[in-house]
Design a protein around this motif. Sequence first.
Motif, short mmCIF file in Angstrom:
data_model
loop_
_atom_site.label_atom_id
_atom_site.label_comp_id
_atom_site.label_asym_id
_atom_site.label_seq_id
_atom_site.Cartn_x
_atom_site.Cartn_y
_atom_site.Cartn_z
N GLY A 148 35.76 68.59 109.21
CA GLY A 148 35.01 69.80 108.88
C GLY A 148 35.42 70.33 107.52
O GLY A 148 36.20 69.69 106.79
N ARG A 149 34.90 71.49 107.18
CA ARG A 149 35.24 72.11 105.89
C ARG A 149 36.74 72.31 105.77
O ARG A 149 37.31 72.18 104.70
N ILE A 202 48.12 80.55 109.79
CA ILE A 202 47.19 81.20 108.86
C ILE A 202 47.33 82.73 108.97
O ILE A 202 47.33 83.45 107.98
N GLY A 203 47.49 83.17 110.20
CA GLY A 203 47.58 84.61 110.46
C GLY A 203 48.88 85.24 109.95
O GLY A 203 48.95 86.46 109.76
N LEU A 218 33.89 85.69 104.30
CA LEU A 218 34.36 85.40 105.67
C LEU A 218 33.91 86.51 106.62
O LEU A 218 33.44 86.25 107.73
N ARG A 219 34.03 87.74 106.17
CA ARG A 219 33.62 88.88 107.01
C ARG A 219 32.11 88.88 107.23
O ARG A 219 31.63 89.24 108.30
N GLU A 220 31.37 88.48 106.20
CA GLU A 220 29.91 88.40 106.37
C GLU A 220 29.56 87.32 107.40
O GLU A 220 28.65 87.50 108.21
N LEU A 222 37.28 79.60 108.15
CA LEU A 222 38.58 80.26 107.94
C LEU A 222 39.64 79.26 107.48
O LEU A 222 40.40 79.51 106.53
N ILE A 223 39.67 78.10 108.13
CA ILE A 223 40.69 77.09 107.77
C ILE A 223 40.44 76.58 106.34
O ILE A 223 41.36 76.40 105.55
N GLU A 224 39.16 76.38 106.01
CA GLU A 224 38.87 75.93 104.64
C GLU A 224 39.38 76.95 103.62
O GLU A 224 40.02 76.61 102.62
#
Length: 349
Positions: free
Chosen positions: A201-202, A270-271, A316-318, A100-102
């Motif tokens: 991380g990513r 992010i949200g 992302l949902r997958e 998510l952050i990536e």
Amino acid sequence: MNSPDLTLVGAYGSPYSRKMRAVLRYRHIAHRWIVQNSEQDQGIPQPSVAIIPVLAFHTEDGGYSEAMVDSSPQIMRLEEEYQDRSLLPNDPVVAFLDHLIEDYGDEWVTKMMYHYRWHHLYPDAIEKAGNMLPLMANNQMDPDQHQRIKAFITERQTSRTALVGSTDQNRPVIEESFIRLLTVMEKHLTHHQFLLGDRPGRGDFGIFGQFSQLCFWDPDSAQIAARQSPRSIMWVYQVDDLSSLDVQGNQGWFTRENLPATLRDLLHEIGQTYAPFMVANHDALASGAEKVVCSIRGANYQQAPFPYQSKCLTWLREAFAKLSPDDQESVRQLIDGTGCEVLVADARD
Ligand SMILES: N[C@@H](CCC(=O)N[C@@H](CS)C(=O)NCC(=O)O)C(=O)O
């Protein structure tokens, strides 16, 4: 020179190219860096879409087997081929947050980057990018050609600002989100070297790519960044080349139980921005609407729909759907109240 495994074709002024070069350096993957359109940029197979960075895989005899674009799939492909110094946290819940952050870096922070380089209110930035981008491929370029390419690039890029949302109307949304992100980063980096622990991380590489430009290249944003978050600037220097970072196996990550409050602050940021935009973009494309219209912290944000970003939300949902029910519940608890809930809302049905 020992023969490298891979070739990366990119540009110094391209955030995604800088992201992938930093990934290869950190992961100790032998590679060659080639600047797009330079003398060395020859014989690379044409990727499916004409964008950079291009990651080209080599054959035993020194040729190329294939070339691919899009930095997130490139990262995941490298994860399949190379084990050491992985970018994927071992806790699947933390790994989901990293994804998510990536994506926030790639798809939202990039708006800030494009804005501070090409928005009409930043003439120094436009002038600088126009001057420098042509020279990347050939620093001995003939002055007349330099002027012609500068004019061409400047005209093309400044006419595209609205496509990524850099308009007068959206300006406060984009600029205020940059300041808030820097504020969150400053607090987080005061106690932690990377976003998810003692190793990158990513998400680190995603935000790094955009910050490699925002904090160093583009003059107005670089000044804001230096004022607001000196630690972000230092972090960008570090992430650019982490080849000497010592990493033990799969140790060094936060787990779902020990995420610091500053990471939650990042998820909240992010949200408030990326999440409502990504969902509105996805819905606009699904309904065939001409415009994405959404409310971002009470402001009306508008831009044309962007198909690639809809694919990103689907990925992302997958990834969320692949988590076990317990892990999904943990993610829901961690993002509860941040605004990121809408990103995984559909996955409940
Ligand atoms: N989703 C891609 C985005 C790559 C991208 O947008 N690259 C830009 C440069 S940073 C590009 O090549 N644009 C086409 C152009 O400049 O003609 C990624 O993650 O790598």
